[in-house]
Design an enzyme around this catalytic site. Structure first.
Site, mmCIF file in Angstrom:
data_model
loop_
_atom_site.group_PDB
_atom_site.id
_atom_site.type_symbol
_atom_site.label_atom_id
_atom_site.label_comp_id
_atom_site.label_asym_id
_atom_site.label_seq_id
_atom_site.Cartn_x
_atom_site.Cartn_y
_atom_site.Cartn_z
ATOM 1 N N SER A 188 24.306 4.400 64.684
ATOM 2 C CA SER A 188 23.325 5.398 65.018
ATOM 3 C C SER A 188 23.885 5.779 66.566
ATOM 4 O O SER A 188 24.277 4.953 67.301
ATOM 5 C CB SER A 188 21.850 5.186 64.873
ATOM 6 O OG SER A 188 21.151 6.303 65.024
ATOM 7 N N PRO A 242 22.135 12.953 58.650
ATOM 8 C CA PRO A 242 21.744 12.982 59.994
ATOM 9 C C PRO A 242 20.260 13.086 60.187
ATOM 10 O O PRO A 242 19.668 13.770 59.477
ATOM 11 C CB PRO A 242 22.469 14.412 60.541
ATOM 12 C CG PRO A 242 22.300 15.309 59.374
ATOM 13 C CD PRO A 242 22.453 14.338 58.098
ATOM 14 N N ARG A 284 12.035 3.099 72.732
ATOM 15 C CA ARG A 284 13.397 3.199 72.776
ATOM 16 C C ARG A 284 14.011 2.505 74.051
ATOM 17 O O ARG A 284 14.942 1.837 73.986
ATOM 18 C CB ARG A 284 14.001 4.706 72.558
ATOM 19 C CG ARG A 284 13.584 5.070 71.210
ATOM 20 C CD ARG A 284 14.526 6.388 70.774
ATOM 21 N NE ARG A 284 15.815 5.814 70.598
ATOM 22 C CZ ARG A 284 16.812 6.153 71.203
ATOM 23 N NH1 ARG A 284 16.710 6.817 72.438
ATOM 24 N NH2 ARG A 284 17.875 5.603 71.240
ATOM 25 N N TYR A 335 16.173 -0.661 73.095
ATOM 26 C CA TYR A 335 17.752 -0.500 73.211
ATOM 27 C C TYR A 335 18.069 -0.206 74.787
ATOM 28 O O TYR A 335 19.259 0.318 74.743
ATOM 29 C CB TYR A 335 18.191 0.932 72.429
ATOM 30 C CG TYR A 335 17.341 1.019 71.007
ATOM 31 C CD1 TYR A 335 17.591 0.036 70.236
ATOM 32 C CD2 TYR A 335 16.577 2.056 70.832
ATOM 33 C CE1 TYR A 335 16.964 -0.044 68.831
ATOM 34 C CE2 TYR A 335 15.888 1.991 69.526
ATOM 35 C CZ TYR A 335 16.093 1.066 68.530
ATOM 36 O OH TYR A 335 15.235 1.271 67.404
ATOM 37 N N CYS A 381 0.706 -3.384 79.708
ATOM 38 C CA CYS A 381 0.924 -4.688 80.675
ATOM 39 C C CYS A 381 2.133 -5.275 80.333
ATOM 40 O O CYS A 381 2.145 -6.369 79.917
ATOM 41 C CB CYS A 381 -0.347 -5.447 80.247
ATOM 42 S SG CYS A 381 -1.954 -4.868 81.053
ATOM 43 N N GLU A 382 3.021 -4.723 80.853
ATOM 44 C CA GLU A 382 4.237 -5.230 80.645
ATOM 45 C C GLU A 382 5.432 -4.569 81.591
ATOM 46 O O GLU A 382 5.454 -3.190 81.634
ATOM 47 C CB GLU A 382 5.247 -5.065 79.267
ATOM 48 C CG GLU A 382 4.630 -6.116 78.386
ATOM 49 C CD GLU A 382 5.447 -6.142 77.188
ATOM 50 O OE1 GLU A 382 6.806 -6.180 77.398
ATOM 51 O OE2 GLU A 382 4.934 -6.223 76.125
HETATM 52 N N1 LLP Z 1 21.362 6.956 57.167
HETATM 53 C C1 LLP Z 1 21.063 5.836 56.991
HETATM 54 C C2 LLP Z 1 21.481 4.886 56.072
HETATM 55 C C3 LLP Z 1 20.434 5.110 58.097
HETATM 56 O O1 LLP Z 1 20.000 3.880 58.272
HETATM 57 C C4 LLP Z 1 20.201 5.898 59.448
HETATM 58 C C5 LLP Z 1 19.518 5.387 60.689
HETATM 59 C C6 LLP Z 1 20.530 7.284 59.338
HETATM 60 C C7 LLP Z 1 21.138 7.841 58.074
HETATM 61 C C8 LLP Z 1 20.224 8.248 60.497
HETATM 62 O O2 LLP Z 1 20.631 8.077 61.728
HETATM 63 P P1 LLP Z 1 20.803 8.976 62.874
HETATM 64 O O3 LLP Z 1 21.483 10.289 62.179
HETATM 65 O O4 LLP Z 1 19.288 9.657 63.109
HETATM 66 O O5 LLP Z 1 21.265 8.479 63.863
HETATM 67 N N2 LLP Z 1 15.604 3.582 65.917
HETATM 68 C C9 LLP Z 1 16.855 3.704 66.356
HETATM 69 C C10 LLP Z 1 17.977 4.336 65.267
HETATM 70 C C11 LLP Z 1 17.846 3.594 64.032
HETATM 71 C C12 LLP Z 1 18.560 4.242 62.921
HETATM 72 C C13 LLP Z 1 18.344 3.633 61.895
HETATM 73 N N3 LLP Z 1 19.032 4.334 60.744
HETATM 74 C C14 LLP Z 1 16.956 4.551 67.714
HETATM 75 O O6 LLP Z 1 15.808 4.967 68.174
HETATM 76 O O7 LLP Z 1 17.941 4.641 68.375
#
Ligand code: LLP
Length: 482
Positions: A236, A315, A358, A362, A389-390
């Site tokens: 991602s 996406p 986030r 990350y 509190c962090e």
């Molecule tokens: N398809 C699958 C199988 C996935 O696991 C994901 C994201 C997507 C599509 C969509 O990805 P995107 O287009 O949104 O990048 N929480 C993290 C991102 C975790 C993504 C998990 N899977 C963040 O905030 O950056």
């Protein structure tokens, strides 16, 4: 830029010429300032949004979501069409899921990908046609799989041998037939944060390229399962095409090999298309990404003399990310002398890592602007922090804000449409903010805000009888009642 050591190993961005500007790459197209300098989103003043809905507030520009959806769909359709193939685009619901958003993207021609029973329930509650849903996840329960088969879900992406047999047993019991894809890990390490890269070897998702042929052979011998194709998602927030192209090459090789055992209508290459969080971020435009990926697939197919399969993409962030802006109110400010050369102004807002996890998860970098006014004060290096509190409770790690930023100012953080609401939590009993959608100059709540009463409603300890002279239940009483 200062060469002085910093408390966190993140670069200090260059001071902007104007700390009031709204760079087009990170703000929704309709964001502007009115004649008094107030930020206007979707035709509505940020100050009016604060008055009506309070802060913190997630604001989602519906037109921006629809625009991104249309642009993305057109990009993949035209890239696939150039090779005589079709493209289906799923919206990855994990980025931001609510019934309204499901309806918007479906109206724009998307299918939707869900990855838990909860996400499936939201999509169904939105009235989604189950045939236009795909079901992901590395540990779908029997119950979740049962439900998916029962409602007639379009496809299930198989992630492990155990799941394959689990689903086989379910379809046999129900005398059903279910279309499935097989998720494979292409071994490509996408250039992104380690936790956001999903197709390298040492992680939990999918089958290895080596194991996949045996798994596909097993699916093909089962009457209840219909093998429709391979699935691969490399990660991602990816900016370039190189990782996607390399991964596509490896997966097409396997796809070609598997054609010997029967037709394979689809190849799903996942999502992961990056967006700009800060003005200096430079992701590849979606049209160039789509062409780059699809051309790589077509080239690999040509080399092997096989037809280009229909392609699917998923996406999430690229559809909703830029449409979201979070509004906060500044509560306190505090200059901190980091070292001889560096002073940082800590600006505390009324949310934090509960509404945007986030940066903590990350090291994600965001930008910010004062929303309630413009200011001619010299920009200072600021860190926007929350109320938790962090010390890691950071919303915007490093941003230049006008030096007179003060309590009561409204602060806006752009590009918060993806993975902020969906990763929100109630740490420190801070209730989760509402989500307001903007369209045609109107604002409406699409997810109501949480209250402390909502949080207390889950506390089973409140059902215990208070002891005399003390309205807190004793520990022993609490444990008896739970
Ligand atoms: N398809 C699958 C199988 C996935 O696991 C994901 C994201 C997507 C599509 C969509 O990805 P995107 O287009 O949104 O990048 N929480 C993290 C991102 C975790 C993504 C998990 N899977 C963040 O905030 O950056």
């Amino acid at each position: 830029m200062s060469a002085a050591p910093q408390s966190r190993a993140t670069p200090v961005p260059a001071a902007p010429d104007d700390a009031n500007d709204l760079p087009a790459s990170v703000w929704p197209e309709a964001a502007e300032r009115d004649e008094h300098g107030v930020l206007v989103l979707g035709g509505i003043r940020a100050t009016a949004l604060r008055e009506r809905f309070g802060t913190p507030l997630y604001v989602l520009d519906e037109d921006e979501v629809r625009r991104a959806a249309r642009r993305t769909l057109a990009a993949f359709r035209s890239a696939a069409g150039a090779h005589g193939a079709q493209a289906r685009v799923y919206y990855a619901g994990k980025a931001f899921l609510s019934t309204e958003v499901v309806r918007w993207v479906m109206e724009e021609g998307f299918a939707v990908d869900v990855c838990t029973g909860g996400e499936l329930a939201v999509a169904l509650a939105a009235g989604a046609d189950p045939a236009r849903l795909g079901f992901h996840g590395n540990n779908k329960s029997v119950r979740e799989l049962e439900r998916a088969v029962e409602v007639g879900i379009g496809s299930i992406v198989l992630d492990s041998w155990i799941e394959l047999e689990r689903l086989a047993a379910i379809v046999e019991r129900r005398d059903a037939r279910q279309a499935v894809l097989l998720r494979v890990s292409s071994g490509v390490h996408a250039e992104t944060h380690d936790f956001l890269a999903t197709a390298h070897e040492d992680q939990k998702f999918g089958f290895t390229l080596e194991d996949a042929p045996a798994a596909v052979a097993r699916i093909r011998e089962l009457d209840g399962l219909e093998f429709t194709g391979l699935h691969c998602h490399i990660g991602s927030q990816i900016f370039g095409t190189a990782g996607f192209r390399e991964s596509a090459a490896r997966v097409v090789e396997l796809h070609a090999e598997l054609l010997a055992g029967g037709d394979i209508p689809v190849l799903n290459l996942g999502g992961g298309f990056g967006i700009a969080y800060r003005p200096e971020d430079d992701p590849t435009p979606i049209e160039a990404l789509a062409t780059g990926i699809v051309d790589a697939v077509a080239q690999e197919c040509a080399v092997r003399g096989i037809p280009v399969p229909h392609l699917a993409f998923e996406p999430g962030r690229a559809i909703v990310g830029k449409a979201g802006v979070t509004l906060y109110e500044v509560g306190t400010t505090k200059p901190v002398q980091v070292d001889d050369a560096l002073t940082r102004l800590y600006v505390s807002v009324d949310g934090g890592m509960s509404d945007n996890a986030r940066p903590a998860l990350y090291g994600a970098q965001y930008s910010a602007r004062i929303a309630s006014r413009t200011s001619d004060a010299d920009p200072v290096l600021a860190r926007v922090v929350g109320k938790h509190c962090e010390s890691g409770d950071i919303v915007v790690d490093a941003e230049h804000l006008p030096g007179d930023v003060a309590p009561g100012d409204l602060l806006a953080v752009p590009a918060t449409g993806a993975y902020c609401f969906s990763l929100a939590n109630t740490y420190n009993y801070v209730p989760r903010p509402p989500v307001v959608a903007l369209r045609g100059g109107e604002a409406r709540v699409i997810v109501r805000g949480e209250t402390v009463d909502d949080l207390l409603a889950r506390d089973a300890g409140l059902t215990a009888t208070p002891t005399e002279g003390n309205d807190m239940p004793r520990m022993s009483q609490r444990s008896e009642t739970t």
